[in-house]
Design a protein around this motif. Structure first.
Motif, PDB file in Angstrom:
ATOM      1  N   VAL A  35       0.833  -1.201   0.000  1.00 49.01           N
ATOM      2  CA  VAL A  35       0.000   0.000   0.000  1.00 49.01           C
ATOM      3  C   VAL A  35       0.869   1.253   0.000  1.00 49.01           C
ATOM      4  CG1 VAL A  35      -1.694   1.336   1.299  1.00 49.01           C
ATOM      5  CG2 VAL A  35      -1.935  -1.131   1.122  1.00 49.01           C
ATOM      6  N   LEU A  36       1.915   1.243   0.821  1.00 46.61           N
ATOM      7  CA  LEU A  36       2.805   2.403   0.894  1.00 46.61           C
ATOM      8  C   LEU A  36       3.625   2.556  -0.376  1.00 46.61           C
ATOM      9  CD1 LEU A  36       4.034   2.282   4.600  1.00 46.61           C
ATOM     10  CD2 LEU A  36       1.978   3.313   3.619  1.00 46.61           C
ATOM     11  N   VAL A  37       4.017   1.441  -0.995  1.00 47.04           N
ATOM     12  CA  VAL A  37       4.722   1.510  -2.276  1.00 47.04           C
ATOM     13  C   VAL A  37       3.844   2.216  -3.299  1.00 47.04           C
ATOM     14  CG1 VAL A  37       5.600   0.152  -4.219  1.00 47.04           C
ATOM     15  CG2 VAL A  37       6.175  -0.513  -1.881  1.00 47.04           C
ATOM     16  N   GLU A  38       2.590   1.811  -3.364  1.00 47.45           N
ATOM     17  CA  GLU A  38       1.667   2.438  -4.322  1.00 47.45           C
ATOM     18  C   GLU A  38       1.472   3.912  -4.013  1.00 47.45           C
ATOM     19  OE1 GLU A  38      -1.758  -0.020  -3.895  1.00 47.45           O
ATOM     20  OE2 GLU A  38      -0.710  -1.800  -4.644  1.00 47.45           O
ATOM     21  N   ARG A  39       1.340   4.238  -2.716  1.00 50.23           N
ATOM     22  CA  ARG A  39       1.173   5.632  -2.327  1.00 50.23           C
ATOM     23  C   ARG A  39       2.406   6.460  -2.717  1.00 50.23           C
ATOM     24  NH1 ARG A  39      -3.518   4.443  -1.117  1.00 50.23           N
ATOM     25  NH2 ARG A  39      -4.671   5.081   0.745  1.00 50.23           N
ATOM     26  N   ALA A  40       3.590   5.900  -2.475  1.00 51.76           N
ATOM     27  CA  ALA A  40       4.824   6.628  -2.784  1.00 51.76           C
ATOM     28  C   ALA A  40       4.958   6.878  -4.283  1.00 51.76           C
ATOM     29  CB  ALA A  40       6.031   5.846  -2.269  1.00 51.76           C
ATOM     30  N   VAL A  41       4.677   5.852  -5.083  1.00 50.51           N
ATOM     31  CA  VAL A  41       4.770   6.004  -6.543  1.00 50.51           C
ATOM     32  C   VAL A  41       3.778   7.051  -7.029  1.00 50.51           C
ATOM     33  CG1 VAL A  41       4.360   4.838  -8.747  1.00 50.51           C
ATOM     34  CG2 VAL A  41       5.693   3.701  -6.955  1.00 50.51           C
ATOM     35  N   GLN A  42       2.548   6.984  -6.514  1.00 45.73           N
ATOM     36  CA  GLN A  42       1.534   7.954  -6.929  1.00 45.73           C
ATOM     37  C   GLN A  42       1.945   9.371  -6.539  1.00 45.73           C
ATOM     38  OE1 GLN A  42      -1.190   7.461  -8.874  1.00 45.73           O
ATOM     39  NE2 GLN A  42      -1.248   9.694  -8.836  1.00 45.73           N
ATOM     40  N   ARG A  43       2.542   9.505  -5.361  1.00 43.46           N
ATOM     41  CA  ARG A  43       2.984  10.825  -4.916  1.00 43.46           C
ATOM     42  C   ARG A  43       4.065  11.378  -5.841  1.00 43.46           C
ATOM     43  NH1 ARG A  43       7.071  12.815  -1.609  1.00 43.46           N
ATOM     44  NH2 ARG A  43       6.520  14.773  -0.561  1.00 43.46           N
ATOM     45  N   LEU A  44       5.018  10.538  -6.217  1.00 45.42           N
ATOM     46  CA  LEU A  44       6.088  10.991  -7.098  1.00 45.42           C
ATOM     47  C   LEU A  44       5.542  11.363  -8.481  1.00 45.42           C
ATOM     48  CD1 LEU A  44       8.809   8.401  -6.049  1.00 45.42           C
ATOM     49  CD2 LEU A  44       8.900  10.877  -5.663  1.00 45.42           C
ATOM     50  N   ARG A  45       4.569  10.600  -8.956  1.00 40.99           N
ATOM     51  CA  ARG A  45       3.939  10.936 -10.238  1.00 40.99           C
ATOM     52  C   ARG A  45       3.242  12.290 -10.151  1.00 40.99           C
ATOM     53  NH1 ARG A  45       1.473   5.478 -12.987  1.00 40.99           N
ATOM     54  NH2 ARG A  45       0.636   7.062 -14.391  1.00 40.99           N
ATOM     55  N   SER A  46       2.561  12.527  -9.036  1.00 42.92           N
ATOM     56  CA  SER A  46       1.862  13.801  -8.865  1.00 42.92           C
ATOM     57  C   SER A  46       2.840  14.966  -8.796  1.00 42.92           C
ATOM     58  CB  SER A  46       1.011  13.762  -7.594  1.00 42.92           C
ATOM     59  OG  SER A  46       0.010  12.772  -7.688  1.00 42.92           O
ATOM     60  N   LEU A  47       3.953  14.771  -8.075  1.00 43.08           N
ATOM     61  CA  LEU A  47       4.969  15.824  -7.995  1.00 43.08           C
ATOM     62  C   LEU A  47       5.554  16.128  -9.374  1.00 43.08           C
ATOM     63  CD1 LEU A  47       6.871  14.772  -4.744  1.00 43.08           C
ATOM     64  CD2 LEU A  47       5.347  16.743  -5.032  1.00 43.08           C
ATOM     65  N   ALA A  48       5.803  15.070 -10.146  1.00 39.21           N
ATOM     66  CA  ALA A  48       6.359  15.267 -11.482  1.00 39.21           C
ATOM     67  C   ALA A  48       5.363  15.982 -12.389  1.00 39.21           C
ATOM     68  CB  ALA A  48       6.752  13.917 -12.080  1.00 39.21           C
ATOM     69  N   ARG A  49       4.078  15.626 -12.271  1.00 38.43           N
ATOM     70  CA  ARG A  49       3.076  16.267 -13.129  1.00 38.43           C
ATOM     71  C   ARG A  49       2.856  17.723 -12.729  1.00 38.43           C
ATOM     72  NH1 ARG A  49       0.426  13.836 -16.864  1.00 38.43           N
ATOM     73  NH2 ARG A  49       0.792  11.746 -16.020  1.00 38.43           N
ATOM     74  N   GLU A  50       2.988  18.005 -11.422  1.00 37.19           N
ATOM     75  CA  GLU A  50       2.897  19.407 -10.994  1.00 37.19           C
ATOM     76  C   GLU A  50       4.024  20.229 -11.604  1.00 37.19           C
ATOM     77  OE1 GLU A  50       2.893  19.567  -6.769  1.00 37.19           O
ATOM     78  OE2 GLU A  50       1.001  18.458  -6.561  1.00 37.19           O
ATOM     79  N   ALA A  51       5.217  19.624 -11.665  1.00 35.31           N
ATOM     80  CA  ALA A  51       6.370  20.327 -12.235  1.00 35.31           C
ATOM     81  C   ALA A  51       6.275  20.433 -13.754  1.00 35.31           C
ATOM     82  CB  ALA A  51       7.659  19.612 -11.840  1.00 35.31           C
ATOM     83  N   GLN A  52       5.718  19.386 -14.377  1.00 33.34           N
ATOM     84  CA  GLN A  52       5.622  19.341 -15.844  1.00 33.34           C
ATOM     85  C   GLN A  52       4.238  18.804 -16.229  1.00 33.34           C
ATOM     86  OE1 GLN A  52       7.785  20.520 -17.978  1.00 33.34           O
ATOM     87  NE2 GLN A  52       9.373  21.025 -16.460  1.00 33.34           N
ATOM     88  N   PRO A  53       3.246  19.702 -16.411  1.00 31.30           N
ATOM     89  CA  PRO A  53       1.878  19.263 -16.717  1.00 31.30           C
ATOM     90  C   PRO A  53       1.769  18.357 -17.942  1.00 31.30           C
ATOM     91  CG  PRO A  53       1.910  21.580 -16.127  1.00 31.30           C
ATOM     92  CD  PRO A  53       3.341  21.164 -16.266  1.00 31.30           C
ATOM     93  N   GLU A  54       2.682  18.495 -18.905  1.00 29.73           N
ATOM     94  CA  GLU A  54       2.630  17.673 -20.123  1.00 29.73           C
ATOM     95  C   GLU A  54       3.457  16.394 -19.975  1.00 29.73           C
ATOM     96  OE1 GLU A  54       0.585  18.490 -22.529  1.00 29.73           O
ATOM     97  OE2 GLU A  54       0.045  20.254 -21.338  1.00 29.73           O
ATOM     98  N   LEU A  55       3.626  15.965 -18.766  1.00 32.17           N
ATOM     99  CA  LEU A  55       4.477  14.815 -18.466  1.00 32.17           C
ATOM    100  C   LEU A  55       4.000  13.553 -19.189  1.00 32.17           C
ATOM    101  CD1 LEU A  55       6.763  13.743 -16.454  1.00 32.17           C
ATOM    102  CD2 LEU A  55       4.846  13.010 -15.020  1.00 32.17           C
TER     103      LEU A  55
END
Length: 336
Positions: A35-55
């Motif tokens: 569960v935490l692995v999935e949460r961590a991956v999702q968080r990193l994806r969200s951070l990357a998309r915030e930095a680059q919306p066209e990710l």
């Protein structure tokens, strides 16, 4: 984009909490709590998309990886789009993946974030050691075992969802669903989706009251409080609904260990709940419960549970009788 870290060190880099790891050119998400692995991956994806919306997000399966695939996925994009390359299941990796990832870490691409997901186990140790020695940030996702940590997880889930939750509601959720972190997380999501305002203990009872009352936690609370009739009634209800005697005995032992821990700290100032491995509400509850207990009574109750533990695990003929006898002995040991 975060600054590149290319220096190597002979000392492994300690992991940080899964919800605190920073986005970096290469990040390792590691641990057996899925569960935490999935949460961590999702968080990193969200951070990357915030930095680059066209990710652009690319997923690579470690078990079927072939040499050179990472170079293809991290090569310069025709349209200069930033990418997040997620390596899934590195606990089942191929040798080619180890070689390519460790080679890539030294000179990561400027427009790519690489996230390596490893869900525990010994396979891939060379990759894990190499990434840590390279200074790669590690999101630690180890299993959550302590009730205090489960309570913190629940509180954090509601906080991330922008909702307030009462301490009693957190306690009730952990008692009802704390054996399965995924179920606990799903319950938080359901409560946030189906309710408004502050989540209260009454709210949790409405949704999960049956689960709470049929668990060993309610049995243990009643027994420790010396409430013989209620403890036996709850125990028989739990057994009738399919709860095995073994986990009930385990909960009784856990409850008594909490009392013993807090009792041992009497008169010693400056000891925090976290140092005891308990949540603040658990310490408060134990202090209240201890008003009914003498050291001799607590020792007798612990002995009763130890005897029951042996019996329900094969040394006795009737596990149901063993756990009921332990509950009665605990009630008798309390000053009532």
């Amino acid at each position: 984009m975060a600054a590149r870290t290319t220096s190597r060190s002979s000392r492994p880099v300690a992991g940080v909490a899964w919800d605190e790891v920073a986005l970096a050119p290469v990040v390792l998400v590691h641990g057996a709590e899925h569960v935490l692995v999935e949460r961590a991956v999702q968080r990193l994806r969200s951070l990357a998309r915030e930095a680059q919306p066209e990710l652009e997000v690319v997923e690579v399966e470690a078990s079927t990886y072939q040499a050179g695939m990472l170079a293809v996925e991290t090569s310069p994009s025709l349209f200069a789009e930033h990418r997040l390359v997620l390596v899934r299941g590195a606990e089942a990796l191929t040798d080619a993946l180890i070689t390519d990832v460790l080679a890539y870490v030294g000179t990561p691409a400027a427009d790519v974030w690489l996230v390596v997901e490893h869900r525990g186990g010994q396979r891939g140790k060379k990759l894990l050691d190499g990434l840590r020695q390279a200074g790669v940030p590690v999101a630690a996702c180890e299993p959550i075992k302590k009730d205090s940590d489960k309570a913190s997880f629940v509180s954090a889930e509601f906080r991330r969802g922008g909702r307030r939750v009462e301490a009693g509601a957190v306690r009730a959720l952990v008692e009802a669903l704390g054996t399965d972190l995924r179920e606990l997380a799903s319950a938080c999501d359901q409560l946030m989706a189906d309710t408004t305002g502050t989540v209260t203990e009454a709210t949790v009872s409405t949704y999960y009251g049956g689960r709470v009352e049929a668990t060993g936690f309610r049995v243990a609370d009643a027994a420790v409080a010396g409430e013989r009739a209620q403890a036996v009634a709850l125990l028989r209800h739990a057994l009738a609904t399919g709860v095995d005697p073994v986990p009930i005995v385990a909960v009784l032992a856990l409850k008594l260990r909490q009392l013993a821990k807090v009792a041992a700290m009497r008169g010693r100032g400056g000891v925090s709940a976290s140092e005891l491995g308990l949540a603040p509400w658990q310490v408060d509850r134990a202090r209240k419960d201890l008003q009914r207990w003498t050291p001799e009574g607590l020792a007798a109750a612990i002995t009763a549970v130890a005897d029951a533990d042996a019996e329900v695990k094969g040394q006795g003929r009737d596990p149901v009788f063993a756990v009921e006898r332990a509950v009665l002995r605990i009630c008798a040991a309390s000053r009532g």
